[in-house]
Design a protein around this motif. Sequence first.
Motif, PDB file in Angstrom:
ATOM      1  N   ALA A 157       0.838  -1.205   0.000  1.00 55.62           N
ATOM      2  CA  ALA A 157       0.000   0.000   0.000  1.00 55.62           C
ATOM      3  C   ALA A 157       0.872   1.255   0.000  1.00 55.62           C
ATOM      4  N   PHE A 158       1.933   1.249   0.781  1.00 52.59           N
ATOM      5  CA  PHE A 158       2.836   2.402   0.800  1.00 52.59           C
ATOM      6  C   PHE A 158       3.535   2.562  -0.540  1.00 52.59           C
ATOM      7  N   ASP A 159       4.022   1.473  -1.091  1.00 55.80           N
ATOM      8  CA  ASP A 159       4.720   1.546  -2.374  1.00 55.80           C
ATOM      9  C   ASP A 159       3.806   2.105  -3.462  1.00 55.80           C
ATOM     10  N   GLY A 160       2.521   1.741  -3.418  1.00 57.87           N
ATOM     11  CA  GLY A 160       1.572   2.233  -4.404  1.00 57.87           C
ATOM     12  C   GLY A 160       1.215   3.698  -4.229  1.00 57.87           C
ATOM     13  N   ALA A 161       1.262   4.188  -2.996  1.00 61.75           N
ATOM     14  CA  ALA A 161       0.861   5.566  -2.710  1.00 61.75           C
ATOM     15  C   ALA A 161       2.043   6.527  -2.610  1.00 61.75           C
ATOM     16  N   ARG A 162       3.226   6.020  -2.593  1.00 63.93           N
ATOM     17  CA  ARG A 162       4.431   6.820  -2.330  1.00 63.93           C
ATOM     18  C   ARG A 162       4.520   8.080  -3.182  1.00 63.93           C
ATOM     19  N   THR A 163       4.253   7.965  -4.460  1.00 66.91           N
ATOM     20  CA  THR A 163       4.424   9.119  -5.349  1.00 66.91           C
ATOM     21  C   THR A 163       3.295  10.143  -5.206  1.00 66.91           C
ATOM     22  N   HIS A 164       2.198   9.768  -4.574  1.00 67.48           N
ATOM     23  CA  HIS A 164       1.047  10.658  -4.440  1.00 67.48           C
ATOM     24  C   HIS A 164       0.966  11.324  -3.063  1.00 67.48           C
ATOM     25  N   LEU A 165       1.870  11.010  -2.174  1.00 67.07           N
ATOM     26  CA  LEU A 165       1.827  11.551  -0.820  1.00 67.07           C
ATOM     27  C   LEU A 165       2.391  12.971  -0.789  1.00 67.07           C
ATOM     28  N   PRO A 166       1.812  13.837   0.052  1.00 65.71           N
ATOM     29  CA  PRO A 166       2.287  15.220   0.119  1.00 65.71           C
ATOM     30  C   PRO A 166       3.610  15.326   0.876  1.00 65.71           C
ATOM     31  N   GLY A 167       4.240  16.470   0.736  1.00 67.98           N
ATOM     32  CA  GLY A 167       5.465  16.732   1.489  1.00 67.98           C
ATOM     33  C   GLY A 167       6.611  17.109   0.582  1.00 67.98           C
ATOM     34  N   GLN A 168       7.461  17.977   1.104  1.00 64.03           N
ATOM     35  CA  GLN A 168       8.640  18.416   0.366  1.00 64.03           C
ATOM     36  C   GLN A 168       9.772  17.404   0.554  1.00 64.03           C
ATOM     37  N   ASP A 169      10.955  17.754   0.097  1.00 62.23           N
ATOM     38  CA  ASP A 169      12.098  16.840   0.083  1.00 62.23           C
ATOM     39  C   ASP A 169      12.408  16.245   1.454  1.00 62.23           C
ATOM     40  N   LYS A 170      12.412  17.075   2.493  1.00 62.66           N
ATOM     41  CA  LYS A 170      12.758  16.596   3.831  1.00 62.66           C
ATOM     42  C   LYS A 170      11.733  15.569   4.324  1.00 62.66           C
ATOM     43  N   VAL A 171      10.466  15.854   4.114  1.00 64.10           N
ATOM     44  CA  VAL A 171       9.403  14.924   4.525  1.00 64.10           C
ATOM     45  C   VAL A 171       9.497  13.628   3.731  1.00 64.10           C
ATOM     46  N   GLN A 172       9.729  13.744   2.434  1.00 63.89           N
ATOM     47  CA  GLN A 172       9.857  12.555   1.595  1.00 63.89           C
ATOM     48  C   GLN A 172      11.054  11.711   2.008  1.00 63.89           C
ATOM     49  N   ALA A 173      12.145  12.356   2.389  1.00 60.00           N
ATOM     50  CA  ALA A 173      13.335  11.626   2.836  1.00 60.00           C
ATOM     51  C   ALA A 173      13.065  10.886   4.144  1.00 60.00           C
ATOM     52  N   LEU A 174      12.386  11.551   5.094  1.00 52.06           N
ATOM     53  CA  LEU A 174      12.034  10.893   6.362  1.00 52.06           C
ATOM     54  C   LEU A 174      11.078   9.724   6.122  1.00 52.06           C
ATOM     55  N   ARG A 175      10.133   9.926   5.221  1.00 51.51           N
ATOM     56  CA  ARG A 175       9.173   8.876   4.893  1.00 51.51           C
ATOM     57  C   ARG A 175       9.883   7.677   4.267  1.00 51.51           C
TER      58      ARG A 175
END
Length: 72
Positions: A19-37
């Motif tokens: 589920a995470f792999d499928g939603a990863r590209t659609h989740l909000p957040g800038q670079d720092k948030v994406q890196a933590l995620r």
Amino acid sequence: MSATVTRVKTAAESALQAAFDGARTHLPGQDKVQALRAESAQLFAEKGLPSRRVEAWHYSDLRAVMRELLPR
């Protein structure tokens, strides 16, 4: 002598990861948030849900509770 322990993922762990792999590209957040995620997702992929072997989760075995429970 040491033995290698191979961790088997539960159905819930596999479903959560998918589920995470499928939603990863659609989740909000800038670079720092994406890196933590991404870091958190990597840790989850390596360790999975906590079990009784993790001292902080000794009385709440999340892995056993969610063994068959799949996310919606």
